[in-house]
Design a protein around this motif. Structure first.
Motif, mmCIF file in Angstrom:
data_model
loop_
_atom_site.group_PDB
_atom_site.id
_atom_site.type_symbol
_atom_site.label_atom_id
_atom_site.label_comp_id
_atom_site.label_asym_id
_atom_site.label_seq_id
_atom_site.Cartn_x
_atom_site.Cartn_y
_atom_site.Cartn_z
ATOM 1 N N UNK A 122 -16.653 137.606 -18.599
ATOM 2 C CA UNK A 122 -15.949 136.826 -17.482
ATOM 3 C C UNK A 122 -16.411 137.752 -15.697
ATOM 4 N N UNK A 123 -17.266 138.147 -15.041
ATOM 5 C CA UNK A 123 -16.804 138.815 -13.506
ATOM 6 C C UNK A 123 -18.746 138.977 -14.174
ATOM 7 N N UNK A 124 -19.295 139.073 -12.973
ATOM 8 C CA UNK A 124 -20.404 139.264 -12.010
ATOM 9 C C UNK A 124 -20.308 139.550 -10.615
ATOM 10 N N UNK A 125 -21.771 140.349 -10.439
ATOM 11 C CA UNK A 125 -20.966 141.416 -9.192
ATOM 12 C C UNK A 125 -22.961 140.584 -8.843
ATOM 13 N N UNK A 126 -22.421 140.209 -7.023
ATOM 14 C CA UNK A 126 -23.407 139.600 -6.395
ATOM 15 C C UNK A 126 -23.854 140.322 -5.164
ATOM 16 N N UNK A 127 -25.131 140.856 -4.994
ATOM 17 C CA UNK A 127 -25.476 141.475 -3.223
ATOM 18 C C UNK A 127 -26.756 141.418 -3.093
ATOM 19 N N UNK A 128 -27.220 141.714 -2.023
ATOM 20 C CA UNK A 128 -28.720 141.219 -1.302
ATOM 21 C C UNK A 128 -28.254 142.946 -0.866
ATOM 22 N N UNK A 181 -31.171 131.183 -15.656
ATOM 23 C CA UNK A 181 -31.191 132.299 -15.967
ATOM 24 C C UNK A 181 -31.086 132.576 -17.184
ATOM 25 N N UNK A 182 -28.987 132.885 -17.008
ATOM 26 C CA UNK A 182 -28.515 132.868 -18.269
ATOM 27 C C UNK A 182 -27.901 132.574 -18.760
ATOM 28 N N UNK A 183 -28.285 131.095 -18.047
ATOM 29 C CA UNK A 183 -27.580 129.648 -19.138
ATOM 30 C C UNK A 183 -26.158 129.440 -19.902
ATOM 31 N N UNK A 184 -24.579 130.155 -18.806
ATOM 32 C CA UNK A 184 -24.249 129.837 -18.516
ATOM 33 C C UNK A 184 -23.920 130.541 -16.836
ATOM 34 N N UNK A 185 -22.613 130.885 -16.873
ATOM 35 C CA UNK A 185 -21.482 131.337 -15.548
ATOM 36 C C UNK A 185 -20.125 131.427 -15.934
ATOM 37 N N UNK A 186 -20.348 133.060 -14.992
ATOM 38 C CA UNK A 186 -18.919 133.785 -15.298
ATOM 39 C C UNK A 186 -17.845 133.361 -14.994
ATOM 40 N N UNK A 187 -16.466 133.712 -15.356
ATOM 41 C CA UNK A 187 -15.095 132.783 -14.375
ATOM 42 C C UNK A 187 -15.333 133.480 -13.154
ATOM 43 N N UNK A 188 -15.321 134.990 -12.896
ATOM 44 C CA UNK A 188 -15.450 135.079 -11.140
ATOM 45 C C UNK A 188 -16.992 136.522 -11.452
ATOM 46 N N UNK A 189 -17.255 135.497 -10.054
ATOM 47 C CA UNK A 189 -18.592 136.352 -8.609
ATOM 48 C C UNK A 189 -17.575 137.281 -8.096
ATOM 49 N N UNK A 190 -17.927 139.316 -7.547
ATOM 50 C CA UNK A 190 -17.784 139.219 -6.425
ATOM 51 C C UNK A 190 -18.353 139.374 -5.904
ATOM 52 N N UNK A 217 -18.840 127.017 -5.847
ATOM 53 C CA UNK A 217 -18.034 127.094 -6.567
ATOM 54 C C UNK A 217 -17.277 126.303 -7.560
ATOM 55 N N UNK A 218 -17.393 125.244 -6.697
ATOM 56 C CA UNK A 218 -16.009 124.363 -7.400
ATOM 57 C C UNK A 218 -17.647 123.520 -8.633
ATOM 58 N N UNK A 219 -18.757 123.834 -8.364
ATOM 59 C CA UNK A 219 -19.416 122.441 -8.877
ATOM 60 C C UNK A 219 -19.697 123.617 -10.484
ATOM 61 N N UNK A 220 -20.077 124.750 -10.196
ATOM 62 C CA UNK A 220 -20.150 125.862 -11.359
ATOM 63 C C UNK A 220 -18.732 125.660 -12.164
ATOM 64 N N UNK A 221 -17.998 126.282 -11.407
ATOM 65 C CA UNK A 221 -16.965 126.463 -12.044
ATOM 66 C C UNK A 221 -15.762 128.236 -11.849
ATOM 67 N N UNK A 222 -16.243 128.541 -11.060
ATOM 68 C CA UNK A 222 -16.584 130.040 -11.492
ATOM 69 C C UNK A 222 -15.512 130.111 -9.643
ATOM 70 N N UNK A 223 -14.856 131.682 -9.906
ATOM 71 C CA UNK A 223 -13.935 131.822 -9.286
ATOM 72 C C UNK A 223 -14.320 133.235 -7.726
ATOM 73 N N UNK A 224 -14.728 132.871 -6.259
ATOM 74 C CA UNK A 224 -15.444 134.840 -5.399
ATOM 75 C C UNK A 224 -14.048 134.860 -5.228
ATOM 76 N N UNK A 225 -15.017 136.207 -5.664
ATOM 77 C CA UNK A 225 -13.847 137.405 -4.866
ATOM 78 C C UNK A 225 -14.474 138.133 -4.469
#
Length: 418
Positions: A122-128, A181-190, A217-225
């Protein structure tokens, strides 16, 4: 009665000059108990027959652990346990953890936090996160590098890479590398409200995302949050790994250059971080990821290829500057060209024709030269008509062979004869 290891700890802390009260506070023992064992000196506490006379396994490593914690106070107990095991330690991790808890500086109690768990895929989280490093290849030069991290919410699998910029192109490229690397895309990224992801809010308070991030996000079909302002704890699953990476991987190591830094990071992720039993989930990260991967969305057929377009001037030595680095263009290229920036490619376009294509360079003031661009011969452009300018601006006359004008002159001379 306390264990031999704890008694040795009390004596070590007393030798360092800590008061009875301070030792009692760190060990959680009554001051009278602490004072009793200090007064006994090196006398070993009396145990039952099974433990009688057994030496402390951690005792030979106490001085090393104390020096490491003095130099790098945030090193994790698991990291230090690995280090002393390489030196021959055969004791338990818990003994190391207890000893470190006693010799670390005091920290105020932290408030309880509410934990939010997500379902698989469902979710992944991204930051620097900002790091400061001095590479051994550049002694005396202190550099700021940024750690991009994507953490899957269910399995806690970590993808991380060090980069030299936080710009939009780097953000998009790191997403693509993480998805592959993970060979996939989560539904949303926070996201935190980083400028490369969130440009602000509209007049109704709705989040406005960067258009290029939305295209990704449109290309990989995930929802940014975006997480709520001043609520970084909302992204705890990625904030905590930053601290974990800093303390268990980064501190106390040396790196030759950026490539070596990332090579060591990848090895640590593969052999330590992503194969450990996670402290919160109490599951092996890699095993949990094996379940989560089946729930991730599949990668699209083609890589993301949206571009950022800008105009650049070609230098006198035949380069265009993009993102602080320099890329070669063919000889005879016009002075003003169009540049397309893809997440991992830089294209140079002259009059509608792609004349150069380079992989994106990391860092700054680096040069990428395609030897085919240095032929010394003009570029042929069959689709263009050579023209010269005469008279007023905008008046053009095609170049013709002199034989054409000689024929016209001869014809006029014939017409003028009687």
């Amino acid at each position: 009665m306390i264990r031999l290891g704890e008694a040795m700890m009390i004596l070590e802390l007393h030798r360092q000059g800590l008061s009875v009260t301070a030792i009692a506070r760190r060990t959680g023992r009554d001051p009278k108990t602490v004072r009793k064992y200090i007064e006994r000196g090196v006398e070993v506490p009396v145990y039952g027959p099974r433990n009688a006379g057994r030496p402390s396994k951690i005792a030979p490593y106490m001085e090393f652990l104390r020096e490491r914690v003095t130099a790098f106070s945030e090193l994790t107990a698991s990291r230090l346990t690995r280090e002393i095991r390489e030196m021959g330690y055969a004791g338990a991790y818990t003994a190391v953890k207890r000893y470190l808890a006693a010799i670390r500086p005091d920290h105020d109690p932290k408030p309880y936090e509410v934990r939010f768990e997500t379902k698989a895929g469902v979710q992944a989280q991204v930051d620097f996160a900002r790091f400061v490093v001095e590479f051994t290849d550049e002694p005396g030069v202190v550099r700021i590098v940024w750690l991009f991290s994507l953490v899957l919410g269910y399995s806690r699998l970590v993808f991380a890479r060090y980069v030299l910029h936080q710009d939009l192109q780097t953000l998009l490229r790191c997403h693509m590398q993480a998805f592959e690397a993970i060979d996939g895309v989560p539904i949303e990224i926070l996201y935190d409200r980083m400028k490369t992801a969130v440009t602000g809010e509209d007049d109704q308070g709705h989040i406005v995302y960067n258009t290029s991030l939305l295209a990704l996000a449109k290309h990989y079909r995930f929802q940014p949050r975006a997480c709520r302002p001043y609520r970084a704890k909302t992204k705890g699953k990625v904030e905590r790994p930053f601290r974990y990476i800093r303390e268990d991987f980064f501190l106390g190591r040396s790196f030759r250059n950026m490539e070596d830094l990332n090579a060591q990071l990848v090895e640590w992720l593969d052999t330590v971080a992503n194969v450990r039993v996670h402290g919160t989930t109490q599951r092996v990260v890699a095993e949990a990821f094996a379940e989560e991967q089946d729930e991730l969305q599949r990668l699209p057929e083609h890589r993301f290829n949206a571009v950022l377009k800008l105009e650049r001037r070609v230098t006198h030595d035949g380069f265009v500057a993009v993102g602080g680095n320099f890329y070669s263009v063919p000889d005879r290229t016009r002075r003003i060209v169009e540049v397309e920036q893809l997440p991992d490619v830089v294209r140079v376009i002259d009059r509608g024709v792609v004349v150069a294509e380079h992989p994106v360079l990391e860092g700054r003031l680096q040069y990428r030269i395609d030897r085919r661009h240095r032929t010394g011969r003009p570029q042929s452009r069959p689709q263009e008509r050579r023209t010269t300018m005469i008279g007023r601006l905008g008046d053009h006359v095609p170049l013709r062979s002199l034989a054409v004008y000689e024929a016209i002159g001869a014809s006029l001379a014939m017409e003028g004869r009687p």
